[in-house]
Design a protein around this motif. Structure first.
Motif, short mmCIF file in Angstrom:
data_model
loop_
_atom_site.label_atom_id
_atom_site.label_comp_id
_atom_site.label_asym_id
_atom_site.label_seq_id
_atom_site.Cartn_x
_atom_site.Cartn_y
_atom_site.Cartn_z
N PHE A 135 0.97 -1.02 -0.22
CA PHE A 135 0.22 -0.09 0.02
C PHE A 135 1.19 1.00 -0.54
O PHE A 135 0.74 2.08 -0.47
CB PHE A 135 -0.67 -0.02 0.90
N SER A 136 2.03 1.25 0.55
CA SER A 136 3.31 2.31 0.34
C SER A 136 3.27 2.64 -0.69
O SER A 136 3.82 3.54 -1.28
CB SER A 136 4.05 2.05 1.57
N GLY A 137 4.07 1.41 -1.41
CA GLY A 137 4.04 1.97 -3.12
C GLY A 137 2.73 2.32 -3.49
O GLY A 137 3.54 3.71 -4.53
N VAL A 138 2.06 2.00 -3.82
CA VAL A 138 0.70 2.18 -4.07
C VAL A 138 0.09 3.99 -4.19
O VAL A 138 0.26 4.99 -4.63
CB VAL A 138 -0.67 1.80 -4.05
N PHE A 139 1.32 4.20 -2.37
CA PHE A 139 0.41 5.58 -2.04
C PHE A 139 0.87 6.34 -2.60
O PHE A 139 1.13 7.58 -3.33
CB PHE A 139 0.59 5.71 -0.74
N VAL A 140 2.76 5.67 -2.97
CA VAL A 140 3.70 7.18 -3.13
C VAL A 140 3.38 7.62 -4.65
O VAL A 140 3.39 8.04 -5.14
CB VAL A 140 5.47 5.71 -3.16
N PHE A 141 3.23 6.14 -5.61
CA PHE A 141 2.84 6.25 -6.88
C PHE A 141 2.07 6.80 -7.41
O PHE A 141 2.20 8.37 -8.21
CB PHE A 141 2.83 4.55 -7.33
N THR A 142 0.49 7.12 -6.83
CA THR A 142 -0.32 7.57 -6.74
C THR A 142 -0.14 9.03 -6.68
O THR A 142 -1.16 9.87 -6.58
CB THR A 142 -1.66 7.22 -6.11
#
Length: 557
Positions: free
Chosen positions: A436-443
């Protein structure tokens, strides 16, 4: 035959948890009202830039405290004493047996409370070096504007001392949390926040004409320190009423808590330590996601934008801090104590009933927020903060109101996960948190840079993050009850819910047709009337549930 009363009794837990939520709610209203009034006055004396610096300092405090103490706060609630559960059973005692049983039970209770005290010194051991590292690291990364501002170095020193004092409160705080003493906690925190506000406001107001740069920042720091000192003094004075428990870590004999005569001694409860180790890294990722917006904004946005976002989150999340936070905390402690050692069918069904009622309440509250929040929040925030702040606030706050329902549901579902997850399930969620952290940074990168949406992109990324966490926790909860042979669904879209959703759609359509985005007081009053009609319809359709909780007869059968 005699049955001894037990603090673990479900009815007793429900009563204490409900009272606890009420105490926390009342305390939140009182403190937030004082904070709101004084902050309204402070806004006229400080700029978005100063507000942003104070937000940065608060971020430092919250980061150190979260990593130091959050895992222990959750783990200490899982300390279990087998003696107290045996007292639930009907046991026939001789006079000698009764004396020995009561003696052992009393000793076990003391051992349990002392275990909590011992465990609560871990945040101090973690927080001291961590505070030095984070403050030193951030001090070297901050802009020239920070480091050359008068009184900033002194303010940073006060902030560091504040963190240390706050960590000293942990043994007494966790002891009260374990005993569900929410009334004491509410009194102490209300007093501390009130003094914090008055100290902060008093210094700013007294030196409002001073040419010295950085007075509002030092005032914020001293206010935070006064808050921590009041908490420490209040909790320590209350702790003096406890007998046979030392405020320092001390060894405990296993012969007390396990009733077998060996000479094995320990300082920290092994099961609580194991849970802490497993949950710590999950909390790291949770903090990254929960505070990720601040991490991103501190790194990529201007000081003015940081101040604007801090203001939006403070006002926008007021409802979350008033209602959602007390409910989440009370539910988490209740479920931990209810299901930790006894996952009986009765307890599991009781937990579903309570969770279902809370989620239903959140759904109805979310309907009201979604319909009236985006249309009215811009007008309200302009009237509240005046024209000294950027007009972007009124453009961003409508989207933030749509974020609040997601914040609410994520909070309540994560509370259930934290209360019921085993060690391996905690580890699994940690890995998903990493994803989820990776998704948050990307979005966030997409929203802020690719589409140049600035703060709107950041809020949108937070919404995606919350949706993913809600999905995961919902799947976990469904699996948890299924694994424990309970097939009931947490939420059913019955006829009442369908009618309320349909009526809400009609009200929304009328609002858009008659008023649209609120621009004046007349349209605001119109929205209030429509909201009143919707609330009345919800109460009418759910009167059996409401009056059943109040143990009164409904108006209609």
């Amino acid at each position: 035959m005699s049955t001894k009363p037990n603090s673990q009794d479900p009815e007793n837990l429900i009563s204490k948890s409900a009272k606890g939520a009420t105490f926390l709610f009342i305390g939140s209203i009182f403190t937030k009202l004082i904070t709101f009034i004084l902050n309204q006055i402070l806004i006229t004396f400080i700029s978005p830039k100063i507000f942003g610096i104070n937000s940065f300092l608060e971020f430092l405090i919250n980061t150190v405290l979260f990593f130091s103490r959050e895992g222990i706060r959750l783990s200490s609630q899982r300390i279990n004493d087998s003696i107290t559960h045996d007292e639930d059973e009907d046991v026939e005692y001789t006079e000698k047996d009764k004396y020995n049983h009561n003696k052992i039970s009393h000793g076990s209770k003391i051992a349990t409370l002392q275990s909590i005290i011992n465990l609560s010194f871990i945040p101090i051991m973690i927080g001291f070096p961590m505070s030095l590292f984070i403050i030193y690291w951030q001090y070297n990364k901050i802009s020239e504007f920070f480091s050359h501002m008068e009184l900033f170095n002194l303010s940073l020193l006060v902030i560091w001392f504040t963190i240390l004092v706050e960590l000293l409160v942990e043994p007494f705080y966790n002891l009260n949390q374990f005993n569900l003493n929410y009334d004491k906690r509410t009194r102490f925190e209300s007093l501390a926040i009130t003094i914090n506000c008055f100290v902060n406001f008093g210094i700013v107001f007294w030196f409002k004409d001073s040419p010295v740069d950085g007075i509002p920042i030092l005032a914020f720091s001293i206010g935070k320190l006064s808050h921590s000192l009041v908490l420490l003094i209040s909790y320590y004075m209350d702790f003096r009423s406890y007998k046979s428990i030392t405020p320092t870590a001390s060894k405990l004999s296993l012969s007390i808590t396990k009733i077998h005569n060996n000479e094995n001694y320990y300082i920290f409860d092994k099961e609580a330590i194991n849970h802490f180790i497993k949950i710590f890294f999950q909390l790291c990722f949770k903090h990254l996601l929960t505070e990720g917006d601040k991490l991103v904004i501190n790194q990529f946005c201007t000081i003015e934008e940081q101040g604007i976002y801090s203001l939006i989150s403070n006002y926008g999340s007021l409802l979350a801090r008033l209602i959602f936070a007390p409910v989440e905390e009370s539910l988490r402690n209740f479920l931990t104590r209810l299901l930790l050692t006894n996952k009986s069918s009765k307890n599991l069904n009781l937990s579903i009933d309570i969770l279902r009622k809370i989620i239903l309440f959140y759904i109805y509250l979310s309907i009201i927020i979604i319909i009236f929040g985006p249309l009215n929040s811009g007008y309200l925030i302009q009237k509240i903060i005046g024209n000294n702040w950027s007009n972007h606030v009124s453009e961003i706050i409508p989207l933030y109101t749509l974020y609040l329902p997601l914040l609410a549901f994520n909070g309540i579902l994560e509370s259930v996960h934290q209360s019921t997850a085993s060690g391996s399930e905690v580890v699994n969620y940690t890995w998903f948190m990493c994803y989820f952290s990776g998704v948050f940074v990307f979005t966030s990168w997409l929203g802020i840079y690719k589409f140049e949406l600035s703060l709107l992109g950041l809020i949108g990324s937070n919404m995606i993050n919350m949706i993913l966490r809600i999905w995961y926790c919902n799947e976990f909860i469904q699996h948890f009850y299924k694994k424990n042979m309970v097939s009931r669904k947490i939420l059913k879209f019955d006829l009442n819910l369908q009618k309320i959703l349909s009526f809400g759609g009609v009200i929304w359509g009328l609002d858009l047709l008659l008023f649209g985005i609120t621009r004046n007081l007349k349209e605001l009053i119109g929205n209030v009337l429509l909201a009143g009609i919707l609330v009345g319809f919800i109460i009418y359709k759910e009167q059996k549930l409401i009056f059943g909780m109040l143990k009164r007869k409904p108006l209609t059968e």
